[in-house]
Design an enzyme around this catalytic site. Structure first.
Site, short mmCIF file in Angstrom:
data_model
loop_
_atom_site.label_atom_id
_atom_site.label_comp_id
_atom_site.label_asym_id
_atom_site.label_seq_id
_atom_site.Cartn_x
_atom_site.Cartn_y
_atom_site.Cartn_z
N HIS A 104 37.88 23.31 72.02
CA HIS A 104 37.30 22.31 72.93
C HIS A 104 36.03 21.73 72.31
CE1 HIS A 104 36.34 26.47 73.50
NE2 HIS A 104 35.18 26.17 74.04
N ARG A 105 35.21 22.60 71.71
CA ARG A 105 33.95 22.16 71.09
C ARG A 105 34.26 21.22 69.91
NH1 ARG A 105 32.08 26.69 71.56
NH2 ARG A 105 30.91 26.13 73.42
N ASP A 146 27.56 21.19 77.33
CA ASP A 146 27.80 22.19 78.36
C ASP A 146 29.29 22.47 78.34
OD1 ASP A 146 26.42 23.83 80.21
OD2 ASP A 146 27.33 22.75 81.87
N SER A 147 29.63 23.75 78.38
CA SER A 147 31.03 24.14 78.30
C SER A 147 31.38 25.03 79.46
CB SER A 147 31.31 24.91 77.01
OG SER A 147 31.02 24.13 75.90
N ASN A 191 22.00 29.09 72.62
CA ASN A 191 23.05 30.10 72.46
C ASN A 191 23.42 30.18 70.97
OD1 ASN A 191 25.65 31.23 72.15
ND2 ASN A 191 26.12 30.86 74.30
P1 ITT Z 1 22.99 26.58 76.22
O1 ITT Z 1 22.91 26.08 77.63
O2 ITT Z 1 21.66 26.94 75.63
O3 ITT Z 1 23.77 25.67 75.32
P2 ITT Z 1 24.72 28.63 77.39
O4 ITT Z 1 25.34 29.90 76.88
O5 ITT Z 1 23.95 28.71 78.69
O6 ITT Z 1 23.82 27.98 76.22
P3 ITT Z 1 26.70 27.01 78.71
O7 ITT Z 1 25.86 26.78 79.91
O8 ITT Z 1 27.48 25.86 78.17
O9 ITT Z 1 25.84 27.55 77.48
O10 ITT Z 1 27.59 28.27 79.03
C1 ITT Z 1 28.89 28.26 78.93
C2 ITT Z 1 29.43 29.66 79.02
O11 ITT Z 1 30.83 29.49 78.91
C3 ITT Z 1 29.00 30.56 77.86
O12 ITT Z 1 27.91 31.38 78.18
C4 ITT Z 1 30.26 31.36 77.62
O13 ITT Z 1 30.33 32.43 78.53
C5 ITT Z 1 31.35 30.37 77.97
N1 ITT Z 1 31.81 29.62 76.79
C6 ITT Z 1 31.41 28.40 76.35
N2 ITT Z 1 32.05 28.06 75.23
C7 ITT Z 1 32.87 29.08 74.95
C8 ITT Z 1 33.78 29.34 73.91
O14 ITT Z 1 33.95 28.49 72.90
N3 ITT Z 1 34.46 30.46 73.94
C9 ITT Z 1 34.29 31.35 74.94
N4 ITT Z 1 33.44 31.20 75.94
C10 ITT Z 1 32.72 30.08 75.95
#
Ligand code: ITT
Length: 205
Positions: A178-179, A69-70, A9
């Site tokens: 959070h990150r 993972d977020s 991402n």
């Molecule tokens: P990777 O697995 O490759 O890291 P991803 O986009 O699939 O990328 P996640 O599975 O962690 O990552 O997805 C978390 C989703 O949550 C992400 O697509 C966003 O929609 C949301 N998200 C995560 N961090 C965020 C942030 O700081 N602000 C807003 N939305 C966030």
């Protein structure tokens, strides 16, 4: 020492690189220099998915890997979308569709409390693993506001703030995110890794 940042991402990657900055002895490698496949996120928790991403990519590339993972956890939705945040409105990981779904589920709902949670995972090619987490409390706005950030940022108002995360500068978001909190908890382990003295796995999340 090369360390892979295991996310595909680009928004997340930019935030991770800004937050981590220079760590003596570490050269960051990203999917741009070392393309890697998507690791399926099938776990039931952020912890499981973060661990799987970091361990699989470390094994595949032979590099120590930092992944995360977020998710957004909304109180009135029993913690959803949570681990399914990326695919809340479908497999295409569409931010706008996710935000629209969230707004419609919360239409008329007074309890807007929510939090972002990040679980960061550091894995070595031999399978050793360390996890650290960070959170940010806040509430869901009644309409999308702002153009910064990504994902649910236009709908998330951190506690004590009037603006959404998308109305803040990148530096303002980084200062409280959070990150940021998860990666700051990971920093001592990265410093130890670079100097050859990483402690045994485990320890508090
Ligand atoms: P990777 O697995 O490759 O890291 P991803 O986009 O699939 O990328 P996640 O599975 O962690 O990552 O997805 C978390 C989703 O949550 C992400 O697509 C966003 O929609 C949301 N998200 C995560 N961090 C965020 C942030 O700081 N602000 C807003 N939305 C966030």
């Amino acid at each position: 020492m090369k360390v892979l940042i295991g996310t595909r991402n680009p928004h997340k990657l930019a935030e991770c690189l800004r937050i981590l900055g220079e760590i003596p002895g570490i050269e960051w490698v990203t999917f741009r220099e070392s393309p890697f496949p998507e690791v399926p996120e099938e776990g039931e928790s952020l912890e499981e998915n973060a661990a799987k991403k970091a361990q699989e990519l470390a094994r595949l590339t032979g590099l120590p890997t930092l992944a995360e993972d977020s998710g957004l956890e909304v109180a009135a939705l029993g913690g959803a979308p949570g681990v399914r945040s990326a695919r809340f409105a479908g497999d295409q990981k569409d931010y706008r569709a996710n935000n629209e779904k969230l707004l419609s589920l919360l239409s008329g709902v007074e309890d807007r409390r929510a939090r972002f949670r990040t679980v960061a995972a550091l894995a070595l090619p031999d399978g050793r693993l360390w996890l650290r987490e960070g959170g940010l409390e806040g509430e869901i706005a009644r309409a999308l506001r702002g153009t910064g950030g990504f994902g649910y940022d236009p709908l998330f108002i951190p506690i004590g703030e009037a603006r959404t995360l998308a109305e803040m500068s990148p530096e303002e978001k980084d200062a409280i995110s959070h990150r940021r909190r998860a990666l700051e908890r990971m920093r001592p382990l990265l410093l130890a890794l670079a100097s050859g003295g990483i402690p045994e796995e485990g320890g508090p999340l």
